[in-house]
Write a protein that holds these residues in place. Sequence first.
Motif, PDB file in Angstrom:
ATOM      1  N   SER A  74       0.821  -1.224   0.000  1.00  0.00           N
ATOM      2  CA  SER A  74       0.000   0.000   0.000  1.00  0.00           C
ATOM      3  C   SER A  74       0.850   1.267   0.000  1.00  0.00           C
ATOM      4  O   SER A  74       0.339   2.351  -0.258  1.00  0.00           O
ATOM      5  CB  SER A  74      -0.967   0.006   1.181  1.00  0.00           C
ATOM      6  OG  SER A  74      -0.277   0.226   2.391  1.00  0.00           O
ATOM      7  N   THR A  75       2.144   1.142   0.256  1.00  0.00           N
ATOM      8  CA  THR A  75       3.023   2.308   0.205  1.00  0.00           C
ATOM      9  C   THR A  75       3.411   2.659  -1.229  1.00  0.00           C
ATOM     10  O   THR A  75       3.867   3.767  -1.485  1.00  0.00           O
ATOM     11  CB  THR A  75       4.312   2.112   1.040  1.00  0.00           C
ATOM     12  OG1 THR A  75       5.111   1.082   0.447  1.00  0.00           O
ATOM     13  CG2 THR A  75       3.985   1.783   2.485  1.00  0.00           C
ATOM     14  N   VAL A  76       3.241   1.712  -2.162  1.00  0.00           N
ATOM     15  CA  VAL A  76       3.614   1.958  -3.550  1.00  0.00           C
ATOM     16  C   VAL A  76       2.437   1.917  -4.521  1.00  0.00           C
ATOM     17  O   VAL A  76       2.527   2.418  -5.637  1.00  0.00           O
ATOM     18  CB  VAL A  76       4.720   0.985  -4.024  1.00  0.00           C
ATOM     19  CG1 VAL A  76       6.013   1.231  -3.270  1.00  0.00           C
ATOM     20  CG2 VAL A  76       4.288  -0.457  -3.914  1.00  0.00           C
ATOM     21  N   VAL A  77       1.333   1.298  -4.111  1.00  0.00           N
ATOM     22  CA  VAL A  77       0.169   1.174  -4.981  1.00  0.00           C
ATOM     23  C   VAL A  77      -1.096   1.108  -4.122  1.00  0.00           C
ATOM     24  O   VAL A  77      -1.056   0.620  -2.987  1.00  0.00           O
ATOM     25  CB  VAL A  77       0.295  -0.094  -5.876  1.00  0.00           C
ATOM     26  CG1 VAL A  77       0.199  -1.367  -5.078  1.00  0.00           C
ATOM     27  CG2 VAL A  77      -0.715  -0.092  -7.011  1.00  0.00           C
ATOM     28  N   GLU A  78      -2.195   1.600  -4.654  1.00  0.00           N
ATOM     29  CA  GLU A  78      -3.479   1.456  -3.971  1.00  0.00           C
ATOM     30  C   GLU A  78      -3.831  -0.030  -3.943  1.00  0.00           C
ATOM     31  O   GLU A  78      -3.749  -0.714  -4.961  1.00  0.00           O
ATOM     32  CB  GLU A  78      -4.560   2.226  -4.716  1.00  0.00           C
ATOM     33  CG  GLU A  78      -5.941   2.035  -4.155  1.00  0.00           C
ATOM     34  CD  GLU A  78      -7.029   2.624  -5.033  1.00  0.00           C
ATOM     35  OE1 GLU A  78      -8.175   2.634  -4.574  1.00  0.00           O
ATOM     36  OE2 GLU A  78      -6.741   3.043  -6.161  1.00  0.00           O
ATOM     37  N   VAL A  79      -4.201  -0.534  -2.783  1.00  0.00           N
ATOM     38  CA  VAL A  79      -4.581  -1.940  -2.643  1.00  0.00           C
ATOM     39  C   VAL A  79      -6.104  -2.017  -2.688  1.00  0.00           C
ATOM     40  O   VAL A  79      -6.789  -1.583  -1.762  1.00  0.00           O
ATOM     41  CB  VAL A  79      -4.039  -2.550  -1.335  1.00  0.00           C
ATOM     42  CG1 VAL A  79      -4.540  -3.981  -1.164  1.00  0.00           C
ATOM     43  CG2 VAL A  79      -2.520  -2.499  -1.313  1.00  0.00           C
ATOM     44  N   VAL A  80      -6.626  -2.554  -3.784  1.00  0.00           N
ATOM     45  CA  VAL A  80      -8.072  -2.681  -3.950  1.00  0.00           C
ATOM     46  C   VAL A  80      -8.597  -3.844  -3.117  1.00  0.00           C
ATOM     47  O   VAL A  80      -9.676  -3.787  -2.556  1.00  0.00           O
ATOM     48  CB  VAL A  80      -8.430  -2.855  -5.443  1.00  0.00           C
ATOM     49  CG1 VAL A  80      -9.919  -3.095  -5.624  1.00  0.00           C
ATOM     50  CG2 VAL A  80      -7.972  -1.636  -6.242  1.00  0.00           C
ATOM     51  N   GLY A  81      -7.790  -4.892  -3.011  1.00  0.00           N
ATOM     52  CA  GLY A  81      -8.165  -6.052  -2.215  1.00  0.00           C
ATOM     53  C   GLY A  81      -7.061  -7.091  -2.269  1.00  0.00           C
ATOM     54  O   GLY A  81      -6.158  -7.001  -3.106  1.00  0.00           O
ATOM     55  N   TRP A  82      -7.127  -8.060  -1.350  1.00  0.00           N
ATOM     56  CA  TRP A  82      -6.157  -9.154  -1.363  1.00  0.00           C
ATOM     57  C   TRP A  82      -6.760 -10.357  -0.666  1.00  0.00           C
ATOM     58  O   TRP A  82      -7.725 -10.235   0.087  1.00  0.00           O
ATOM     59  CB  TRP A  82      -4.836  -8.752  -0.703  1.00  0.00           C
ATOM     60  CG  TRP A  82      -4.902  -8.379   0.747  1.00  0.00           C
ATOM     61  CD1 TRP A  82      -5.144  -7.141   1.250  1.00  0.00           C
ATOM     62  CD2 TRP A  82      -4.754  -9.250   1.874  1.00  0.00           C
ATOM     63  NE1 TRP A  82      -5.133  -7.179   2.623  1.00  0.00           N
ATOM     64  CE2 TRP A  82      -4.897  -8.462   3.032  1.00  0.00           C
ATOM     65  CE3 TRP A  82      -4.511 -10.606   2.026  1.00  0.00           C
ATOM     66  CZ2 TRP A  82      -4.801  -9.000   4.315  1.00  0.00           C
ATOM     67  CZ3 TRP A  82      -4.411 -11.143   3.295  1.00  0.00           C
ATOM     68  CH2 TRP A  82      -4.555 -10.332   4.425  1.00  0.00           C
TER      69      TRP A  82
END
Length: 96
Positions: A74-82
């Motif tokens: 999440s520090t480098v990309v938006e996390v939509v889900g995992w």
Amino acid sequence: MPSYRVTLSPGAMRAGVDPERVIPTMADAAAELVTVEASDVQLVRGTPRIVVRFTCDDDELAEQVAAHTASVASTVVEVVGWFLARRDGGRWKRVA
């Protein structure tokens, strides 16, 4: 030792981040805690998913590794889900 994988759905890149850094960032985060077997990006119905596969002793630790990996991602990309899955014979099954 069981094999696990964390699969992340990425959204928008964070400002100033090189897209080539996303997969290594996730793999490095998991490698802080466990042995990473592989990392890759897949397209599922036209949607990218980043996968980091690793080994560890049990589901509890695997959940911690997956959460840590998603948090660092999440520090480098938006996390939509995992989600987390465990190899069970010839299939991957989600860990609840």
